[in-house]
Design a protein around this motif. Structure first.
Motif, PDB file in Angstrom:
ATOM      1  N   GLN A 143       1.145  -2.107  12.146  1.00  0.00           N
ATOM      2  CA  GLN A 143       1.243  -2.561  10.762  1.00  0.00           C
ATOM      3  C   GLN A 143       0.412  -1.677   9.834  1.00  0.00           C
ATOM      4  O   GLN A 143       0.815  -1.398   8.729  1.00  0.00           O
ATOM      5  N   ALA A 182       2.401 -11.013   3.645  1.00  0.00           N
ATOM      6  CA  ALA A 182       2.863 -12.137   2.840  1.00  0.00           C
ATOM      7  C   ALA A 182       3.998 -12.901   3.532  1.00  0.00           C
ATOM      8  O   ALA A 182       4.108 -14.118   3.397  1.00  0.00           O
ATOM      9  N   VAL A 183       4.843 -12.192   4.294  1.00  0.00           N
ATOM     10  CA  VAL A 183       6.004 -12.823   4.915  1.00  0.00           C
ATOM     11  C   VAL A 183       5.639 -13.517   6.222  1.00  0.00           C
ATOM     12  O   VAL A 183       6.092 -14.624   6.504  1.00  0.00           O
ATOM     13  N   LEU A 190       1.352  -5.004   2.843  1.00  0.00           N
ATOM     14  CA  LEU A 190       1.211  -6.149   1.956  1.00  0.00           C
ATOM     15  C   LEU A 190       2.380  -7.112   2.118  1.00  0.00           C
ATOM     16  O   LEU A 190       2.193  -8.325   2.215  1.00  0.00           O
ATOM     17  N   TRP A 191       3.592  -6.570   2.176  1.00  0.00           N
ATOM     18  CA  TRP A 191       4.769  -7.417   2.319  1.00  0.00           C
ATOM     19  C   TRP A 191       4.747  -8.146   3.666  1.00  0.00           C
ATOM     20  O   TRP A 191       5.041  -9.336   3.729  1.00  0.00           O
ATOM     21  N   GLU A 192       4.369  -7.443   4.722  1.00  0.00           N
ATOM     22  CA  GLU A 192       4.322  -8.071   6.044  1.00  0.00           C
ATOM     23  C   GLU A 192       3.271  -9.177   6.090  1.00  0.00           C
ATOM     24  O   GLU A 192       3.501 -10.228   6.700  1.00  0.00           O
ATOM     25  N   TYR A 199       2.262  -0.857   0.735  1.00  0.00           N
ATOM     26  CA  TYR A 199       3.111  -1.929   0.231  1.00  0.00           C
ATOM     27  C   TYR A 199       3.858  -2.637   1.362  1.00  0.00           C
ATOM     28  O   TYR A 199       4.147  -3.823   1.279  1.00  0.00           O
ATOM     29  N   ARG A 200       4.157  -1.908   2.445  1.00  0.00           N
ATOM     30  CA  ARG A 200       4.792  -2.553   3.593  1.00  0.00           C
ATOM     31  C   ARG A 200       3.801  -3.496   4.266  1.00  0.00           C
ATOM     32  O   ARG A 200       4.160  -4.613   4.649  1.00  0.00           O
TER      33      ARG A 200
END
Length: 193
Positions: free
Chosen positions: A149, A162-163, A158-160, A155-156
């Protein structure tokens, strides 16, 4: 000896005009010597009559109460001003440190060093090597997932984060079994009611 002479033999002083005017019909008229004759029963406090002392005390108390709130506000605002100035000085120092870091991060040598260590980049013509020492232990799946990760763009990551649901550090407690109450004893004669 005459009545005008004293026992010492000296002649008596001449009475003043006011004293002569005060004598009326052979009797001396009462005179005021001070501002007012003391009546003996009047009380005084610090040289003031009791009524005036009370009025002075009320005025002093009113002034004290009138000035208490503004003075308290003044001192609290002075303390707040000192705190704000200290915070401002701390923020100015922080800004100076951040500007220094910014100027250091804009240097090409520093950028290249960060790319080598964090991103494992190499210059053209260099051969990258990864050294594994005998004491290294194979990484677990969780460590591999964390490393995987963090290798992507920010940004990836961060997205991971959050998801995907976050793992809880608290141990899970097993669900308690349902308690079934025992049946009520049968009463002879049936229900009463």
């Amino acid at each position: 000896m005459s009545g005008d002479e004293h026992s010492s033999g000296a002649p008596a002083p001449e009475p003043s005009e006011q004293a002569r005017d005060a004598v009326v019909g052979g009797k001396a008229a009462p005179r005021r010597v001070g501002a007012r004759a003391s009546t003996g029963g009047e009380r005084t406090f610090l040289g003031l009559s009791t009524g005036r002392a009370v009025i002075l005390a009320v005025v002093v108390c009113a002034l004290a109460l009138t000035l208490a709130m503004p003075l308290r506000t003044y001192f609290s605002q002075r303390a707040e001003l000192a705190q704000v100035l200290a915070d401002r000085q701390g923020l100015e120092d922080s800004v100076k440190n951040l500007e220094l870091q910014k100027s250091q991060l804009n240097e090409p040598a520093r950028i290249a060093a960060a790319a080598r260590t964090r991103l494992f980049w190499v210059m053209p013509g260099e051969t990258p090597y990864t050294v594994q020492l005998p004491g290294d232990v194979a990484k677990s799946d969780a460590e591999e997932q964390t490393k995987k990760q963090s290798e992507g763009p920010w940004y990836r990551d961060l997205w991971e984060s959050a998801v995907q649901p976050q793992a809880s550090e608290e141990p899970e407690t097993p669900a308690l079994p349902a308690v079934v109450p025992a049946p009520a004893p049968a009463i002879e004669g049936g229900p009463v009611g």
